[in-house]
Design an enzyme around this catalytic site. Structure first.
Site, short mmCIF file in Angstrom:
data_model
loop_
_atom_site.label_atom_id
_atom_site.label_comp_id
_atom_site.label_asym_id
_atom_site.label_seq_id
_atom_site.Cartn_x
_atom_site.Cartn_y
_atom_site.Cartn_z
CB CYS A 208 31.70 4.40 70.02
SG CYS A 208 30.20 3.74 70.46
CG HIS B 12 32.98 3.16 66.60
ND1 HIS B 12 33.25 2.21 67.51
CD2 HIS B 12 31.50 3.62 66.75
CE1 HIS B 12 32.17 1.70 68.13
NE2 HIS B 12 31.12 2.60 67.87
CG ASN C 219 29.26 -0.14 68.88
OD1 ASN C 219 30.31 -0.14 69.53
ND2 ASN C 219 28.22 0.67 68.77
#
Ligand code: ACO
Length: 326
Positions: A112, A253, A283
Site C-alpha cells: 500500500c 491511503h 482498500n
C-alpha cells in the site's frame, strides 16, 4: 525540484457492495461500515489485467499533463498484483501506452506504500536530471489474490489504478517538497501471500491450502499503522519546512477510517481536510493515494498551488509520507 504535472485514474465498472458480500461470507454491512468505513468496492472484469488498468490511468495522467507517452523517460509501476511474476508489468504498460524503447521501466513492490515509494524514486530521477518525465502508476488487481471465503480479508480490498506524471518544477513554488520512506521487515508475516514465490513454489498442496491468497493479521497492523502513519506525515511536513496548520489537504491511503481519524488527531490536522473515498472503493493498496488525488483534483476540491500531505502504509511493513504543493 520536481512537480506532479498530471494525474489520472481508472476504476473497473463492476461494483461489489457489502450486501453482495453478505451473500458470500459470514459478514454484515453494519460490521464492515462500522469497522472500516467501506460500503462498496470495484472488481475488474474477467480478461481485464493489471497492465490494462495501469495503462488507462496513465493515459489520463499524460493527457492532464499535456504530454504524450513518447515524452516519457521512465515508467514506474507500483503493484503487488503484477500481470505475471516475470516480466515486469511496466513492460506491458510501456507497450500499451506506446512509450519509447529508451524509456525504461520497472515494478516497485511496497504494497500500500507503493505509490509513495514510487513518488520518492521519481522525484530523485527528475531532481538528479536522469529523467524529465516519469510516469508513476499505483495499480492493483487484488480481487484475484483474495480468498473469497475469508471474511477477515475479502471485505477490505478492491481493484483500481491511479497515476501521476512527475516532471521538472517550473520555479513557481509548486512541487514535491518532501518524501519520507520507512520499513520494518520484522512485521512481514503480518501481511503476506505465503506461496507462489521461492519460499513456497506453487504445488497442488499450496493451492489446496489456499496459500496463494492474501493473509493479514489486521489488528496487529492497525495498532502499528496509527503510530507510523502519524509519524511519517509529521516528519514529511517538518522536512517540507511547513507546519500542520498550513496543510490544506491530506490524501491518505484508504485502508480504514478509524486509522485515519486517529492519524488526523495525532497530526493536529482537521478531519475535514482529509480526502476520503474508502466508502466507494475500499482498500486499493498502491492505487489508493493516486486515485484519491486525481479525484480531488478533477473535482476542483484540490486546486493548483494547494499544499497537500500524503501518507500510506501497507505490507512489509512499508510506509511513508510526502508533502506536495500541487
Ligand atoms: N465480518 C464480521 N465479522 C468479522 C469480519 C467480517 N468481515 N472480519 C473479522 N470479523 C470478526 C473477527 O472474527 C473477530 O471476531 P471475534 O472477536 O469473535 O474473534 C471480530 O470481528 C474482531 O476482529 P478484529 O480483527 O479484531 O477487528 P478489527 O477491529 O481489528 O478490524 C480490520 C479488522 C478492519 C482488518 C482492522 O484491523 C484493520 O483495518 N487493520 C489494518 C489493515 C491495514 O491497514 N492493512 C495495511 C494495508 S493493506 C496492504 O498493504 C495490501
Amino acid at each position: 525540484m520536481s512537480r506532479i504535472a498530471g494525474t489520472g485514474r481508472y476504476l473497473p465498472a463492476r461494483v461489489l457492495t457489502n450486501h453482495d458480500l453478505e451473500r458470500m461470507v459470514d459478514t454484515s454491512d453494519a460490521w464492515i461500515v462500522e469497522r472500516t468505513g467501506i460500503r462498496e468496492r470495484r472488481i475488474a472484469a474477467d480478461g481485464e489485467h493489471t497492465s490494462d488498468m495501469a495503462a488507462a490511468a496513465a493515459r489520463e495522467a499524460l493527457a492532464s499533463a499535456g504530454l504524450s507517452a513518447r515524452d516519457l523517460d521512465l515508467i514506474l509501476v507500483a503493484t503487488v498484483t503484477p500481470d505475471m511474476p516475470l516480466p515486469a508489468t511496466a513492460m506491458f504498460v510501456q507497450q500499451k501506452i506506446g512509450a519509447r524503447n529508451d524509456c525504461p521501466g520497472f515494478d516497485l513492490s511496497a504494497a500500500c506504500a507503493g505509490f509513495i515509494y514510487g513518488l520518492a524514486v521519481a522525484d530523485q530521477f527528475v531532481r538528479g536530471g536522469a529523467a524529465r518525465h516519469v510516469l508513476v502508476v499505483g495499480v492493483e488487481l487484488l480481487s484475484r489474490v483474495l480468498d473469497w471465503t475469508d471474511r477477515s480479508t475479502c471485505v477490505l480490498f478492491g481493484d483500481g489504478a491511479g497515476a501521476v506524471v512527475v516532471s521538472p518544477a517550473l520555479g513557481d513554488g509548486r512541487g514535491i517538497l518532501s518524501t519520507t520512506l520507512y520499513a520494518d521487515g520484522s512485521l512481514a508475516p503480518a501481511l503476506c501471500i505465503p506461496a507462489g514465490g521461492s519460499v513456497e513454489p506453487a504445488t497442488a498442496a499450496t493451492v489446496a491450502a489456499r496459500r496463494h491468497f492474501v493473509r493479514m493479521e489486521g489488528s496487529q497492523i492497525f495498532k502499528f499503522a496509527v503510530r507510523a502513519l502519524a509519524q511519517a506525515t509529521r516528519t514529511a511536513i517538518e522536512r517540507a519546512g511547513v507546519t500542520p496548520e498550513e496543510i490544506e489537504h491530506v490524501v491518505p491511503h484508504q485502508a480504514n477510517l478509524r486509522i485515519l481519524a486517529a492519524v488526523a488527531e495525532r497530526c493536529g490536522i482537521p478531519w475535514e481536510r482529509f480526502h476520503l473515498n474508502i466508502d466507494r472503493y475500499g482498500n486499493t493498496s498502491s492505487a489508493s493515494v493516486p486515485i484519491a488525488l486525481d479525484e480531488a483534483m478533477r473535482e476542483g476540491r484540490i486546486r493548483p498551488g494547494a499544499l497537500v500531505a500524503m501518507c500510506a502504509l501497507g505490507g512489509g511493513i512499508a510506509w511513508g509520507g510526502a508533502v506536495v504543493r500541487m
